[in-house]
Design a protein around this motif. Structure first.
Motif, PDB file in Angstrom:
ATOM      1  N   GLN A   1      -8.897  32.553 -41.090  1.00 57.04           N
ATOM      2  CA  GLN A   1      -7.961  33.303 -40.251  1.00 57.04           C
ATOM      3  C   GLN A   1      -8.328  34.779 -40.161  1.00 57.04           C
ATOM      4  OE1 GLN A   1      -5.748  31.653 -38.448  1.00 57.04           O
ATOM      5  NE2 GLN A   1      -6.519  29.784 -39.442  1.00 57.04           N
ATOM      6  N   LYS A   2      -8.767  35.360 -41.272  1.00 54.44           N
ATOM      7  CA  LYS A   2      -9.105  36.783 -41.294  1.00 54.44           C
ATOM      8  C   LYS A   2     -10.610  37.019 -41.176  1.00 54.44           C
ATOM      9  CE  LYS A   2      -5.069  37.987 -44.125  1.00 54.44           C
ATOM     10  NZ  LYS A   2      -4.602  38.593 -45.400  1.00 54.44           N
ATOM     11  N   ASN A   3     -11.369  35.939 -41.050  1.00 55.42           N
ATOM     12  CA  ASN A   3     -12.827  36.027 -40.927  1.00 55.42           C
ATOM     13  C   ASN A   3     -13.435  36.792 -42.098  1.00 55.42           C
ATOM     14  OD1 ASN A   3     -15.317  35.498 -39.706  1.00 55.42           O
ATOM     15  ND2 ASN A   3     -15.297  37.424 -38.575  1.00 55.42           N
ATOM     16  N   LEU A   4     -13.002  36.426 -43.316  1.00 53.70           N
ATOM     17  CA  LEU A   4     -13.471  37.092 -44.523  1.00 53.70           C
ATOM     18  C   LEU A   4     -14.223  36.109 -45.420  1.00 53.70           C
ATOM     19  CD1 LEU A   4     -10.241  39.069 -45.498  1.00 53.70           C
ATOM     20  CD2 LEU A   4     -12.306  40.022 -44.440  1.00 53.70           C
ATOM     21  N   VAL A   5     -15.239  36.611 -46.103  1.00 54.25           N
ATOM     22  CA  VAL A   5     -15.926  35.858 -47.147  1.00 54.25           C
ATOM     23  C   VAL A   5     -15.684  36.601 -48.448  1.00 54.25           C
ATOM     24  CG1 VAL A   5     -18.127  35.021 -48.039  1.00 54.25           C
ATOM     25  CG2 VAL A   5     -17.670  34.961 -45.575  1.00 54.25           C
TER      26      VAL A   5
ATOM     27  N   PRO B   1     -21.828  32.065 -30.265  1.00 48.86           N
ATOM     28  CA  PRO B   1     -22.264  33.211 -31.070  1.00 48.86           C
ATOM     29  C   PRO B   1     -21.476  33.302 -32.369  1.00 48.86           C
ATOM     30  CG  PRO B   1     -20.879  33.946 -29.248  1.00 48.86           C
ATOM     31  CD  PRO B   1     -21.139  32.484 -29.018  1.00 48.86           C
ATOM     32  N   SER B   2     -22.156  33.661 -33.444  1.00 49.00           N
ATOM     33  CA  SER B   2     -21.477  33.882 -34.717  1.00 49.00           C
ATOM     34  C   SER B   2     -20.640  35.147 -34.644  1.00 49.00           C
ATOM     35  CB  SER B   2     -22.500  34.008 -35.853  1.00 49.00           C
ATOM     36  OG  SER B   2     -23.204  32.809 -36.039  1.00 49.00           O
ATOM     37  N   VAL B   3     -19.546  35.168 -35.401  1.00 48.60           N
ATOM     38  CA  VAL B   3     -18.649  36.330 -35.415  1.00 48.60           C
ATOM     39  C   VAL B   3     -18.761  37.014 -36.777  1.00 48.60           C
ATOM     40  CG1 VAL B   3     -16.289  37.149 -35.170  1.00 48.60           C
ATOM     41  CG2 VAL B   3     -17.069  35.166 -33.841  1.00 48.60           C
ATOM     42  N   PRO B   4     -19.451  38.141 -36.866  1.00 46.28           N
ATOM     43  CA  PRO B   4     -19.579  38.845 -38.145  1.00 46.28           C
ATOM     44  C   PRO B   4     -18.220  39.312 -38.674  1.00 46.28           C
ATOM     45  CG  PRO B   4     -21.200  39.630 -36.565  1.00 46.28           C
ATOM     46  CD  PRO B   4     -20.214  38.803 -35.791  1.00 46.28           C
ATOM     47  N   GLY B   5     -18.153  39.511 -39.979  1.00 45.82           N
ATOM     48  CA  GLY B   5     -16.925  39.996 -40.607  1.00 45.82           C
ATOM     49  C   GLY B   5     -17.249  40.635 -41.939  1.00 45.82           C
ATOM     50  N   ASP B   6     -16.214  40.854 -42.731  1.00 49.62           N
ATOM     51  CA  ASP B   6     -16.402  41.560 -44.004  1.00 49.62           C
ATOM     52  C   ASP B   6     -16.591  40.614 -45.178  1.00 49.62           C
ATOM     53  OD1 ASP B   6     -16.204  44.134 -42.956  1.00 49.62           O
ATOM     54  OD2 ASP B   6     -14.018  44.175 -43.158  1.00 49.62           O
ATOM     55  N   PHE B   7     -17.492  41.018 -46.077  1.00 51.10           N
ATOM     56  CA  PHE B   7     -17.495  40.507 -47.445  1.00 51.10           C
ATOM     57  C   PHE B   7     -16.502  41.353 -48.221  1.00 51.10           C
ATOM     58  CE2 PHE B   7     -22.107  39.242 -46.783  1.00 51.10           C
ATOM     59  CZ  PHE B   7     -21.920  37.886 -47.000  1.00 51.10           C
TER      60      PHE B   7
ATOM     61  N   GLN C   1     -19.489  12.120 -34.068  1.00 50.58           N
ATOM     62  CA  GLN C   1     -18.930  11.877 -35.390  1.00 50.58           C
ATOM     63  C   GLN C   1     -19.579  12.695 -36.501  1.00 50.58           C
ATOM     64  OE1 GLN C   1     -16.296  10.315 -36.018  1.00 50.58           O
ATOM     65  NE2 GLN C   1     -15.941   8.984 -34.269  1.00 50.58           N
ATOM     66  N   VAL C   2     -20.835  13.100 -36.308  1.00 55.30           N
ATOM     67  CA  VAL C   2     -21.537  13.818 -37.366  1.00 55.30           C
ATOM     68  C   VAL C   2     -21.817  15.267 -36.983  1.00 55.30           C
ATOM     69  CG1 VAL C   2     -23.569  13.866 -38.868  1.00 55.30           C
ATOM     70  CG2 VAL C   2     -22.559  11.675 -38.210  1.00 55.30           C
ATOM     71  N   LEU C   3     -22.594  15.486 -35.915  1.00 52.55           N
ATOM     72  CA  LEU C   3     -22.989  16.860 -35.588  1.00 52.55           C
ATOM     73  C   LEU C   3     -21.809  17.729 -35.152  1.00 52.55           C
ATOM     74  CD1 LEU C   3     -26.413  16.398 -33.761  1.00 52.55           C
ATOM     75  CD2 LEU C   3     -25.965  16.979 -36.142  1.00 52.55           C
ATOM     76  N   ASP C   4     -20.970  17.214 -34.237  1.00 52.96           N
ATOM     77  CA  ASP C   4     -19.825  18.012 -33.779  1.00 52.96           C
ATOM     78  C   ASP C   4     -18.852  18.263 -34.922  1.00 52.96           C
ATOM     79  OD1 ASP C   4     -20.960  18.048 -31.293  1.00 52.96           O
ATOM     80  OD2 ASP C   4     -19.536  16.672 -30.361  1.00 52.96           O
ATOM     81  N   TYR C   5     -18.629  17.242 -35.743  1.00 52.78           N
ATOM     82  CA  TYR C   5     -17.761  17.385 -36.916  1.00 52.78           C
ATOM     83  C   TYR C   5     -18.333  18.422 -37.878  1.00 52.78           C
ATOM     84  CZ  TYR C   5     -15.689  16.076 -41.447  1.00 52.78           C
ATOM     85  OH  TYR C   5     -15.077  16.100 -42.667  1.00 52.78           O
ATOM     86  N   PHE C   6     -19.633  18.324 -38.127  1.00 51.62           N
ATOM     87  CA  PHE C   6     -20.324  19.240 -39.033  1.00 51.62           C
ATOM     88  C   PHE C   6     -20.117  20.689 -38.601  1.00 51.62           C
ATOM     89  CE2 PHE C   6     -24.172  21.646 -40.073  1.00 51.62           C
ATOM     90  CZ  PHE C   6     -24.365  21.373 -41.415  1.00 51.62           C
ATOM     91  N   LYS C   7     -20.340  20.965 -37.319  1.00 55.62           N
ATOM     92  CA  LYS C   7     -20.219  22.337 -36.817  1.00 55.62           C
ATOM     93  C   LYS C   7     -18.762  22.815 -36.855  1.00 55.62           C
ATOM     94  CE  LYS C   7     -22.558  21.486 -32.980  1.00 55.62           C
ATOM     95  NZ  LYS C   7     -23.245  21.740 -31.681  1.00 55.62           N
ATOM     96  N   ALA C   8     -17.841  21.940 -36.476  1.00 57.23           N
ATOM     97  CA  ALA C   8     -16.426  22.325 -36.471  1.00 57.23           C
ATOM     98  C   ALA C   8     -15.940  22.655 -37.885  1.00 57.23           C
ATOM     99  CB  ALA C   8     -15.583  21.207 -35.867  1.00 57.23           C
ATOM    100  N   GLU C   9     -16.366  21.877 -38.870  1.00 55.02           N
ATOM    101  CA  GLU C   9     -15.945  22.113 -40.240  1.00 55.02           C
ATOM    102  C   GLU C   9     -16.494  23.441 -40.772  1.00 55.02           C
ATOM    103  OE1 GLU C   9     -14.062  19.637 -42.821  1.00 55.02           O
ATOM    104  OE2 GLU C   9     -13.262  20.202 -40.862  1.00 55.02           O
ATOM    105  N   TYR C  10     -17.770  23.698 -40.553  1.00 55.71           N
ATOM    106  CA  TYR C  10     -18.342  24.964 -41.020  1.00 55.71           C
ATOM    107  C   TYR C  10     -17.663  26.149 -40.336  1.00 55.71           C
ATOM    108  CZ  TYR C  10     -22.140  24.005 -44.274  1.00 55.71           C
ATOM    109  OH  TYR C  10     -22.850  23.682 -45.393  1.00 55.71           O
ATOM    110  N   ARG C  11     -17.352  26.014 -39.055  1.00 55.57           N
ATOM    111  CA  ARG C  11     -16.690  27.111 -38.338  1.00 55.57           C
ATOM    112  C   ARG C  11     -15.242  27.286 -38.780  1.00 55.57           C
ATOM    113  NH1 ARG C  11     -20.003  25.595 -32.911  1.00 55.57           N
ATOM    114  NH2 ARG C  11     -21.518  27.301 -33.034  1.00 55.57           N
TER     115      ARG C  11
END
Length: 395
Positions: A298-302, A251-257, A100-110
């Motif tokens: 969707q576009k992995n952009l920040v 693994p984290s997926v890098p993308g563009d700023f 309820q907390v850790l899995d939710y936390f990670k899914a939301e940030y991702r």
């Protein structure tokens, strides 16, 4: 509407107190014991060995849900209860906490959102799995108390009157449920964290510290020579070292700023490492300060922008909760908070599509972050709230 604070436990009542080892929960138990209540202490066990890394910063997270100090905290609680003749139990909520907390936390940030794990923990763990664990032990009680700074109140009129003459005629609107109100010490008020707890659960919940300031509680703890008086306050954040550890399963997926016009400014290390309004740790050079203004999953952009780009006129709220599950289904005005530290601002709220609500601020607000909670207040009492789905800019 006028409200009355619900009666606190009295001499002879059987009260279960959620103990963390910190000064607030410890003083809650002491005050109830001194009043003549039969007190039972319970502590949640959240972590298994190896859940968290052995990092130097660990010492700074003692007494936090995310800290590695659980074994020491439980030992402190056990010693405290033994000293004061309080029955004590440790209740295992590890599986519920992970889901309820850790899995939710990670899914939301991702997903490019910014969750609030404390709100989630209060709803499903402290006032969910923990209460279920108490019941499974066969413990009967009159009240469940914690060291939160908030009040439990009841309105003196039907709930529907809060929202105006156009409010829904659903039968739940005729009720006068228990509701969360702000504490006397507004600098420590935690009503925002508690807004998702169902009214039915609140009927037996009390917060004995609601009428005290944090300064008074520390002074009272020192007068009683409590070990908890020497502990630092708990921390409701996760530092970068722990973020990296929690997200180690993928693994984290890098993308563009990119800037507000779509120009590439650099590379980010994965969207889960960023939140709306963030300035530090971007690693992008610019003539003026840049902040995270948006995250495109969707576009992995920040998207980075100036401080002025962070202001918006409103938001869409989803996953709404209401006292007694009563949705007024009408437009109404209320004060709203978009994060714990923000000042309440007056807003107009109106039903929107797909069971969401549109919230339009009287004054533009900064850094509205999808995934965070927006809480609605009337006269300092929570009258609803939801998860921010998106920000609205009218210009």
């Amino acid at each position: 509407m006028n409200y009355k604070e619900l009666e606190m436990p009295k001499a002879g009542d059987k009260v279960v107190v959620g103990l963390s080892g910190g000064v607030d929960s410890t003083m809650t138990a002491i005050l109830l014991k001194e009043k003549g209540c039969t007190v039972i202490g319970v502590t949640m066990s959240l972590w298994t060995e190896g859940d968290l890394p052995d990092l130097p910063i660990a010492a700074h997270l003692h007494d936090s849900c995310y800290g590695p100090g659980e074994v020491a905290d439980i030992a402190d609680c056990e010693q405290f209860c033994k000293q004061y003749g309080i029955e004590y139990h440790v209740i295992d909520v590890k599986e519920a906490y992970k889901k309820q907390v850790l899995d939710y936390f990670k899914a939301e940030y991702r997903a490019g959102r910014t969750p609030n794990p404390c709100i989630r923990c209060n709803r499903f763990i402290k006032f969910g799995a923990l209460l279920a664990g108490i019941e499974s032990l066969g413990i009967d009680y009159d009240y469940f108390c914690t060291g939160h700074y908030a009040k439990i109140v009841r309105g003196e009129q039907s709930l529907s009157t809060l929202y105006g003459e156009n409010a829904s005629s659903a039968p739940e609107g005729n009720s006068m449920p228990a509701q969360i109100a702000c504490a006397m010490d507004l600098t420590k008020d935690q009503a925002y964290f508690l807004y998702r707890i169902p009214s039915s659960v609140l009927e037996k919940v009390r917060f004995p510290l609601s009428g005290y300031t944090k300064k008074e509680i520390f002074a009272m703890a020192r007068e009683r020579n409590l070990k908890a008086a020497g502990k630092a306050e708990s921390q409701d954040f996760i530092p970068p070292e722990y973020m990296d550890y929690l997200f180690r399963d993928q693994p984290s997926v890098p993308g563009d700023f990119i800037d507000m016009d779509g120009h590439v400014l650099g590379r980010h290390k994965g969207i889960e490492h960023y939140t709306i309004g963030q300035r530090r740790g971007l690693g992008v050079s610019a003539k003026e300060p840049l902040y995270v203004a948006a995250i495109d999953k969707q576009k992995n952009l920040v998207v980075l922008g100036k401080d002025s780009d962070l202001f918006c006129d409103g938001l869409i709220a989803e996953d709404l909760v209401w006292p007694s599950d009563y949705d007024p289904c009408c437009e109404f005005s209320a004060s709203v908070k978009i994060r714990l530290a923000s000042k309440p601002v007056t807003a107009r709220l109106m039903p929107h599509e797909n069971n969401t609500y549109k919230v339009l601020f009287d004054e533009p607000q900064r850094a509205v972050a999808p995934g965070q909670s927006v809480v609605f207040y009337k006269d300092g009492v929570t009258c609803g709230g939801g998860i921010i789905a998106s920000a609205i800019s009218l210009n």
